[in-house]
Design a protein around this motif. Sequence first.
Motif, PDB file in Angstrom:
ATOM      1  N   LEU A  38      42.706 109.704 -70.736  1.00 44.22           N
ATOM      2  CA  LEU A  38      41.831 109.169 -71.777  1.00 44.22           C
ATOM      3  C   LEU A  38      41.510 107.698 -71.521  1.00 44.22           C
ATOM      4  CD1 LEU A  38      43.747 110.826 -74.723  1.00 44.22           C
ATOM      5  CD2 LEU A  38      41.484 111.478 -73.885  1.00 44.22           C
ATOM      6  N   PRO A  39      40.415 107.200 -72.099  1.00 50.55           N
ATOM      7  CA  PRO A  39      40.059 105.785 -71.911  1.00 50.55           C
ATOM      8  C   PRO A  39      40.995 104.877 -72.715  1.00 50.55           C
ATOM      9  CG  PRO A  39      38.576 106.799 -73.483  1.00 50.55           C
ATOM     10  CD  PRO A  39      39.452 107.898 -72.946  1.00 50.55           C
ATOM     11  N   GLU A  40      40.972 103.593 -72.406  1.00 52.62           N
ATOM     12  CA  GLU A  40      41.781 102.627 -73.133  1.00 52.62           C
ATOM     13  C   GLU A  40      41.097 102.231 -74.428  1.00 52.62           C
ATOM     14  OE1 GLU A  40      43.097  99.189 -70.988  1.00 52.62           O
ATOM     15  OE2 GLU A  40      43.380 100.342 -69.152  1.00 52.62           O
ATOM     16  N   VAL A  41      41.890 102.089 -75.485  1.00 54.54           N
ATOM     17  CA  VAL A  41      41.376 101.595 -76.756  1.00 54.54           C
ATOM     18  C   VAL A  41      40.879 100.159 -76.536  1.00 54.54           C
ATOM     19  CG1 VAL A  41      42.004 100.957 -79.118  1.00 54.54           C
ATOM     20  CG2 VAL A  41      42.868 103.088 -78.125  1.00 54.54           C
ATOM     21  N   GLU A  46      29.268 102.378 -71.833  1.00 53.66           N
ATOM     22  CA  GLU A  46      27.828 102.655 -71.887  1.00 53.66           C
ATOM     23  C   GLU A  46      27.629 104.158 -71.981  1.00 53.66           C
ATOM     24  OE1 GLU A  46      25.358 100.418 -72.023  1.00 53.66           O
ATOM     25  OE2 GLU A  46      26.885  98.854 -72.032  1.00 53.66           O
ATOM     26  N   ALA A  47      26.553 104.578 -72.591  1.00 61.34           N
ATOM     27  CA  ALA A  47      26.216 105.999 -72.641  1.00 61.34           C
ATOM     28  C   ALA A  47      26.096 106.530 -71.220  1.00 61.34           C
ATOM     29  CB  ALA A  47      24.924 106.215 -73.415  1.00 61.34           C
ATOM     30  N   GLY A  48      26.724 107.661 -70.945  1.00 63.10           N
ATOM     31  CA  GLY A  48      26.664 108.261 -69.622  1.00 63.10           C
ATOM     32  C   GLY A  48      27.783 107.825 -68.688  1.00 63.10           C
ATOM     33  N   GLU A  49      28.559 106.822 -69.089  1.00 62.63           N
ATOM     34  CA  GLU A  49      29.663 106.336 -68.265  1.00 62.63           C
ATOM     35  C   GLU A  49      30.819 107.342 -68.309  1.00 62.63           C
ATOM     36  OE1 GLU A  49      32.725 102.520 -68.278  1.00 62.63           O
ATOM     37  OE2 GLU A  49      30.843 102.381 -69.383  1.00 62.63           O
ATOM     38  N   GLU A  50      31.355 107.681 -67.143  1.00 64.92           N
ATOM     39  CA  GLU A  50      32.474 108.624 -67.081  1.00 64.92           C
ATOM     40  C   GLU A  50      33.731 107.926 -67.581  1.00 64.92           C
ATOM     41  OE1 GLU A  50      32.452 109.896 -63.015  1.00 64.92           O
ATOM     42  OE2 GLU A  50      30.733 111.204 -63.327  1.00 64.92           O
ATOM     43  N   ILE A  51      34.339 108.481 -68.651  1.00 72.12           N
ATOM     44  CA  ILE A  51      35.476 107.785 -69.256  1.00 72.12           C
ATOM     45  C   ILE A  51      36.711 108.661 -69.452  1.00 72.12           C
ATOM     46  CG2 ILE A  51      34.038 106.048 -70.363  1.00 72.12           C
ATOM     47  CD1 ILE A  51      34.465 107.565 -73.011  1.00 72.12           C
ATOM     48  N   ALA A  68      26.818 104.576 -76.315  1.00 72.27           N
ATOM     49  CA  ALA A  68      27.415 103.279 -76.005  1.00 72.27           C
ATOM     50  C   ALA A  68      28.215 102.799 -77.204  1.00 72.27           C
ATOM     51  CB  ALA A  68      26.325 102.275 -75.664  1.00 72.27           C
ATOM     52  N   GLY A  69      29.286 102.065 -76.929  1.00 68.39           N
ATOM     53  CA  GLY A  69      30.080 101.515 -78.013  1.00 68.39           C
ATOM     54  C   GLY A  69      31.453 101.098 -77.528  1.00 68.39           C
ATOM     55  N   VAL A  70      32.380 100.950 -78.479  1.00 73.09           N
ATOM     56  CA  VAL A  70      33.740 100.525 -78.177  1.00 73.09           C
ATOM     57  C   VAL A  70      34.705 101.636 -78.602  1.00 73.09           C
ATOM     58  CG1 VAL A  70      35.541  98.819 -78.689  1.00 73.09           C
ATOM     59  CG2 VAL A  70      33.157  98.089 -78.478  1.00 73.09           C
ATOM     60  N   ILE A  71      35.615 101.996 -77.699  1.00 65.95           N
ATOM     61  CA  ILE A  71      36.623 103.011 -77.996  1.00 65.95           C
ATOM     62  C   ILE A  71      37.600 102.417 -79.021  1.00 65.95           C
ATOM     63  CG2 ILE A  71      38.467 104.467 -77.053  1.00 65.95           C
ATOM     64  CD1 ILE A  71      35.621 105.159 -75.997  1.00 65.95           C
ATOM     65  N   THR A  72      37.751 103.083 -80.162  1.00 69.55           N
ATOM     66  CA  THR A  72      38.619 102.571 -81.225  1.00 69.55           C
ATOM     67  C   THR A  72      39.944 103.317 -81.313  1.00 69.55           C
ATOM     68  OG1 THR A  72      37.527 103.995 -82.843  1.00 69.55           O
ATOM     69  CG2 THR A  72      36.667 101.745 -82.603  1.00 69.55           C
ATOM     70  N   PHE A  94      39.074 113.852 -78.429  1.00 74.83           N
ATOM     71  CA  PHE A  94      39.495 113.022 -77.297  1.00 74.83           C
ATOM     72  C   PHE A  94      39.555 111.544 -77.676  1.00 74.83           C
ATOM     73  CE2 PHE A  94      38.628 115.665 -73.282  1.00 74.83           C
ATOM     74  CZ  PHE A  94      39.033 116.808 -73.905  1.00 74.83           C
ATOM     75  N   PHE A  95      38.458 111.043 -78.260  1.00 71.41           N
ATOM     76  CA  PHE A  95      38.424 109.618 -78.609  1.00 71.41           C
ATOM     77  C   PHE A  95      37.485 109.384 -79.780  1.00 71.41           C
ATOM     78  CE2 PHE A  95      35.324 110.337 -75.251  1.00 71.41           C
ATOM     79  CZ  PHE A  95      34.170 109.734 -75.735  1.00 71.41           C
ATOM     80  N   ARG A  96      37.669 108.212 -80.391  1.00 75.54           N
ATOM     81  CA  ARG A  96      36.786 107.733 -81.449  1.00 75.54           C
ATOM     82  C   ARG A  96      36.074 106.516 -80.892  1.00 75.54           C
ATOM     83  NH1 ARG A  96      38.650 109.755 -86.591  1.00 75.54           N
ATOM     84  NH2 ARG A  96      37.522 108.088 -87.650  1.00 75.54           N
TER      85      ARG A  96
END
Length: 119
Positions: A38-41, A46-51, A68-72, A94-96
């Motif tokens: 999973l990605p880091e909080v 960016e939209a389309g970025e593999e995370i 696009a945004g910030v993983i919370t 998976f993520f917020r």
Amino acid sequence: MLKYTEDHEWLKQDGEEIVVGITAHASEQLGDVVFIDLPEVGREVEAGEEIVVIESVKAASDISAPIAGVITAVNEALSDTPGQVNDDAMAAWFFRIKPAAGTDLSGFLDDAGYQALIG
């Protein structure tokens, strides 16, 4: 209300955040999931970025950020028990993500559109 991507992710608005996971169809196609990275909080994406990297007995796949945004937050339980995705893909988020300003979910598929996509 759920929205879907053509890459078999689901998105659900929850207050100011969007909760993201993969659909039951994607889970079935992958087979038994054995690992999820999973990605880091706090990560800005960016939209389309593999995370996310998800590995099953059949294949390894990358999951891209639908917006696009910030993983919370991330679902830490998936690191220990990735098979939850197979048990209930809609519950195993998976993520917020807090969307970037101006993000609009209207371009994503609704349930009927997604059902038409998967046939």
